[in-house]
Design a protein around this motif. Structure first.
Motif, PDB file in Angstrom:
ATOM      1  N   ASP A 605       0.835  -1.160   0.076  1.00 12.93           N
ATOM      2  CA  ASP A 605      -0.367   0.199   0.178  1.00 12.93           C
ATOM      3  C   ASP A 605       0.525   1.306  -0.109  1.00 12.93           C
ATOM      4  O   ASP A 605       2.139   1.339  -0.093  1.00 12.93           O
ATOM      5  N   ASN A 606       0.058   2.053  -0.658  1.00 17.97           N
ATOM      6  CA  ASN A 606       1.299   3.823  -0.471  1.00 17.97           C
ATOM      7  C   ASN A 606       2.405   3.374  -1.436  1.00 17.97           C
ATOM      8  O   ASN A 606       3.379   4.537  -0.787  1.00 17.97           O
ATOM      9  N   MET A 607       3.017   2.766  -1.755  1.00 17.20           N
ATOM     10  CA  MET A 607       4.569   2.533  -2.471  1.00 17.20           C
ATOM     11  C   MET A 607       4.566   2.697  -4.279  1.00 17.20           C
ATOM     12  O   MET A 607       3.432   3.063  -4.448  1.00 17.20           O
ATOM     13  N   PRO A 608       5.103   2.949  -4.708  1.00 18.22           N
ATOM     14  CA  PRO A 608       5.501   4.072  -5.551  1.00 18.22           C
ATOM     15  C   PRO A 608       6.052   2.617  -6.579  1.00 18.22           C
ATOM     16  O   PRO A 608       5.731   1.921  -6.567  1.00 18.22           O
ATOM     17  N   ALA A 609       5.705   3.270  -8.112  1.00 17.36           N
ATOM     18  CA  ALA A 609       5.216   2.137  -9.008  1.00 17.36           C
ATOM     19  C   ALA A 609       6.381   0.986  -9.524  1.00 17.36           C
ATOM     20  O   ALA A 609       6.422  -0.126  -9.185  1.00 17.36           O
ATOM     21  N   SER A 610       8.044   2.019  -8.433  1.00 13.03           N
ATOM     22  CA  SER A 610       8.946   1.441  -8.672  1.00 13.03           C
ATOM     23  C   SER A 610      10.042   2.120  -7.954  1.00 13.03           C
ATOM     24  O   SER A 610       9.701   2.708  -7.316  1.00 13.03           O
ATOM     25  N   ALA A 622       5.180   8.144   3.716  1.00 10.08           N
ATOM     26  CA  ALA A 622       5.177   8.172   5.065  1.00 10.08           C
ATOM     27  C   ALA A 622       4.808   5.703   5.102  1.00 10.08           C
ATOM     28  O   ALA A 622       4.947   5.236   4.609  1.00 10.08           O
ATOM     29  N   ALA A 623       5.317   5.586   6.477  1.00 12.16           N
ATOM     30  CA  ALA A 623       5.208   4.104   6.638  1.00 12.16           C
ATOM     31  C   ALA A 623       3.830   3.400   6.804  1.00 12.16           C
ATOM     32  O   ALA A 623       3.108   4.115   7.142  1.00 12.16           O
ATOM     33  N   ALA A 624       4.573   2.380   6.722  1.00 13.83           N
ATOM     34  CA  ALA A 624       2.400   1.885   6.826  1.00 13.83           C
ATOM     35  C   ALA A 624       2.488   1.496   8.843  1.00 13.83           C
ATOM     36  O   ALA A 624       3.204   0.931   8.797  1.00 13.83           O
ATOM     37  N   ARG A 673       6.611  -3.564   2.200  1.00 16.10           N
ATOM     38  CA  ARG A 673       6.926  -3.092   2.982  1.00 16.10           C
ATOM     39  C   ARG A 673       6.487  -4.519   4.007  1.00 16.10           C
ATOM     40  O   ARG A 673       6.467  -5.363   4.154  1.00 16.10           O
ATOM     41  N   TYR A 674       7.702  -4.008   5.572  1.00 19.58           N
ATOM     42  CA  TYR A 674       7.736  -4.974   6.469  1.00 19.58           C
ATOM     43  C   TYR A 674       8.099  -3.934   7.551  1.00 19.58           C
ATOM     44  O   TYR A 674       8.502  -3.296   8.026  1.00 19.58           O
ATOM     45  N   SER A 675       8.650  -5.196   8.687  1.00 24.22           N
ATOM     46  CA  SER A 675       9.035  -4.678   9.937  1.00 24.22           C
ATOM     47  C   SER A 675       9.379  -5.819  10.684  1.00 24.22           C
ATOM     48  O   SER A 675       9.220  -7.008  10.699  1.00 24.22           O
ATOM     49  N   VAL A 676      10.870  -5.613  11.908  1.00 25.88           N
ATOM     50  CA  VAL A 676      11.259  -6.683  11.890  1.00 25.88           C
ATOM     51  C   VAL A 676      10.860  -6.053  13.994  1.00 25.88           C
ATOM     52  O   VAL A 676      11.216  -6.755  14.745  1.00 25.88           O
TER      53      VAL A 676
END
Length: 684
Positions: A605-610, A622-624, A673-676
């Motif tokens: 979500d809300n990531m650029p095309a590349s 913005a972060a997820a 997107r991800y989180s650790v």
């Protein structure tokens, strides 16, 4: 033979205007009949007045009488270790061998060098590479490329990269000859150094951190000599060292201190990389004491002294500037035996690893060290919590170098444990498994990676990293062999006449299998690392016979015998799930499975095309939101279920808002997107 008195007078006169390189050269030549070159350096240092020695030869105290270089272990390098299929390291190295590294055009790398030297460009080559390689770090990529290609040539037995290394060295030598400046070689004029030295009217023409770039070139040339055996590279780099040695010798102490004081600016324009490291390496090859004396100039008292006392003054410093300095300091300490340098480099590692690092082994917020202990709380980057600017790749690239230097002098499992953590969870994770593209920062909380499209510093260290995967797996000293990393590979220990093959991917739960393909004539001690993360008792079988062992985590198991071809050692290292708390926010945790840091998939979500771009292209996206894990249990095995068909992945269950999220190795999770880091709340 000159007397001690006749030695001290000309050197003492030089103190008012800097130690003269020519004077030192003449003195050392005068002693060659009677002393080893190492003895020459000690004799010269002993003859200097105390204030002159401290000021002009690098601000470190003179070595204590009787100290000697560290007689330590050595890493097996890429020319003796071959990666085998069966691990993510092999896959990414192949991506670079066949793709990213192979795609570089040597003539585009040479473009700014030929332009400065007024040599003709190759037909069809109208420019170099855009970005930093054509800007303030002009020419740095050629040095990185030499280091990467030289290793790749021997690591994969590639004629392509061997030929490219030899071609680049020959063309750089031609540029050096054409410049005709007493050994000077760069892609920018000497005005950059005039400005750095404070000469009136000097204009660097937009060049910043000139010694940083010089170090990359010199390191690349040394690697061309060490791995490919290019003798011309050693001639070129030695002439460079002589040029800069003379240049530095013409400066007084105040000029040198001002030039190399890097603690007054968060992004120091006088960053000088690991110059002490490259000059020490040159000393180790030729045993010319002038090179070790020059290396010492880059080990500054304001940096070394507090570290030797164990003080943590790293907050607000530019991280990679000072990690690179510590790499040089450690190598210098090993070669010289200076007690202060030995303590300072060890303490630097301890402070960074235990007070300034993230769960993945990386460090820094927006390239800076924060105050000790800061991890998941408000940071130096505008008080943001775990912003997308965490973990510059160059930092960990150099931390691995530092760790290897420290292991040379002290074979502690703690060092290998950190090396494994940072290699798997940052360096490996910085390379996209589909394209081989590399990253500058590694976000850790709700953001996504940006894959670089330019010639940034991390582009250079990124192409080196994959060629360095072979190094750090095995170390040796005399008839002892240390197996530090469990990565499928083949070791050719030529000196011992031994060929050892390692198989098994521990990230997927495989046992480790070490097969003696060829045995030498003498007994060998095999030291197997028992990682700190083992969750159950370790078992060892030799030729299918169980061995009674008491294997403690973070230690080594040693087996000494006359090995025979056909011997097989099987080692099981049971991995478990565990949590690690952030130092400053105890409710923030990271999830590990054995050596592997797990990251949760948070979508696109809300990531650029590349996701390819400039290093800062998407920092304002913005972060997820990262959902909390809600559970009364602090044991992740209670709320993680194995994902069918994938032994390295799990799904969160019975844990409130985070239910259903899949977690898998950070090095396998890309382009989303991800989180650790997760907030763990008790179920009330």
């Amino acid at each position: 033979m000159r007397s001690t008195t006749s030695i001290s007078r000309p050197l003492h006169r030089c103190c008012s205007g800097g130690l003269r390189w020519r004077a030192l050269h003449k003195l050392t030549k005068g002693f060659l009949v009677f002393f080893t070159r190492r003895s020459i350096l000690k004799a010269v240092l002993a003859a200097l007045p105390a204030h002159c020695a401290a000021r002009d030869l690098g601000q470190l105290a003179s070595p204590a009488q009787g100290t000697v270089p560290v007689d330590g272990a050595r890493a097996f390098l890429a020319d003796q270790v071959r990666l085998l299929p069966g691990s993510p390291f092999y896959v990414r190295q192949e991506l670079h061998r066949n793709g990213v590294l192979a795609s570089y055009d040597p003539d585009k790398l040479l473009y700014p060098y030929r332009a400065l030297a007024k040599l003709p460009q190759k037909e069809g080559v109208e420019s170099g590479y855009d970005g930093w390689d054509n800007g303030f770090l002009r020419g740095h990529m050629a040095g990185h490329y030499l280091s990467a290609a030289a290793r790749m040539a021997v690591a994969t037995d590639s004629r392509l990269f061997r030929d490219r290394v030899n071609y680049l060295v020959g063309e750089l030598a031609a540029c050096q000859r054409s410049l005709n400046l007493d050994g000077y070689l760069a892609a920018f004029s000497t005005a950059a150094f005039d400005q750095l030295e404070g000469k009136p009217g000097a204009d660097a023409g937009g060049i910043g951190a000139p010694y940083y770039t010089i170090q990359k070139i010199m390191s690349g040339l040394l690697d061309a000599h060490a791995y490919v055996g290019n003798k011309q590279a050693l001639v070129v780099v030695t002439r460079m060292a002589d040029y800069f040695g003379k240049r530095l010798a013409a400066l007084d102490a105040a000029q040198i201190d001002r030039m190399f004081r890097t603690d007054g600016n968060r992004n120091p324009p006088n960053e000088f990389g690991a110059m002490s490291d490259v000059l020490t390496e040159l000393f180790k090859i030729g045993k010319d004491p002038r090179h070790l004396a020059a290396a010492r100039l880059f080990n500054r008292a304001w940096f070394v002294g507090p570290l030797a006392e164990g003080e943590d003054r790293l907050g607000s410093l530019h991280a990679n500037t000072h990690i690179a300095q510590a790499v040089g300091l450690a190598n210098y300490a090993n070669a010289h035996g200076n007690p202060e340098a030995l303590k300072a480099s060890e303490n630097f590692w301890r402070l960074v690893v235990h007070r300034h690092s993230f769960a993945n082994g990386g460090n820094s917020f927006n390239e800076w060290f924060d105050q000790p202990g800061t991890e998941a709380g408000p940071s130096i980057d505008d008080r943001k919590v775990l912003p997308p600017t965490t973990g510059e790749t160059c930092n960990t690239h150099n931390m691995l170098k530092l760790t290897a230097r420290l292991f040379e002098r002290n074979r502690r499992a703690e060092l290998a444990d950190y090396y494994e953590r940072a290699l798997y969870n940052h360096v490996l994770a910085s390379v996209a498994p589909d394209s081989g593209a590399v990253t500058y920062f590694t976000p850790l909380h709700g953001d996504f990676r940006t894959y670089l499209n330019g010639s940034f510093c991390c582009s250079g260290s990124g192409i080196e990293n994959t060629a360095r995967y072979n190094e750090g797996i095995y170390f040796h000293k005399d008839a002892s062999l240390w197996v530090n990393l469990y990565i499928p590979s083949e070791l050719s220990w030529r000196e011992a006449g031994m060929l050892l093959r390692q198989q098994g991917d521990i990230t997927r739960g495989d046992a480790v299998r070490l097969s003696v393909v060829k045995a030498g004539a003498s007994a060998v001690t095999l030291n197997l690392r028992i990682p700190a993360w083992v969750a159950k008792p370790v078992t060892v079988r030799i030729n299918d016979k169980p061995q009674g062992v008491d294997a403690k985590p973070a230690s080594y198991l040693s087996f000494r015998r006359q090995w025979k071809a056909g011997d097989v050692i099987e080692l099981t290292l049971p991995a478990g799930l565990r949590l690690e708390q952030a130092r400053d926010v105890s409710s923030m945790v990271a999830i590990f499975h054995g050596p592997v840091l797990l990251a949760g998939e948070l979508g696109k979500d809300n990531m650029p095309a590349s996701d390819v771009g400039d290093k800062d292209a998407f920092l304002k996206v913005a972060a997820a939101p990262v959902p909390d894990i809600v559970s009364a249990s602090g044991n992740p095995a209670d709320w993680l279920a194995p994902l069918p068909g994938d032994p390295s992945a799990f799904r969160i269950k019975d844990a409130g808002p985070a239910n259903g999220i899949v977690v898998r190795p950070l090095f396998d999770l890309h382009h989303q997107r991800y989180s650790v880091y997760w907030r763990l709340r008790k179920d009330t």
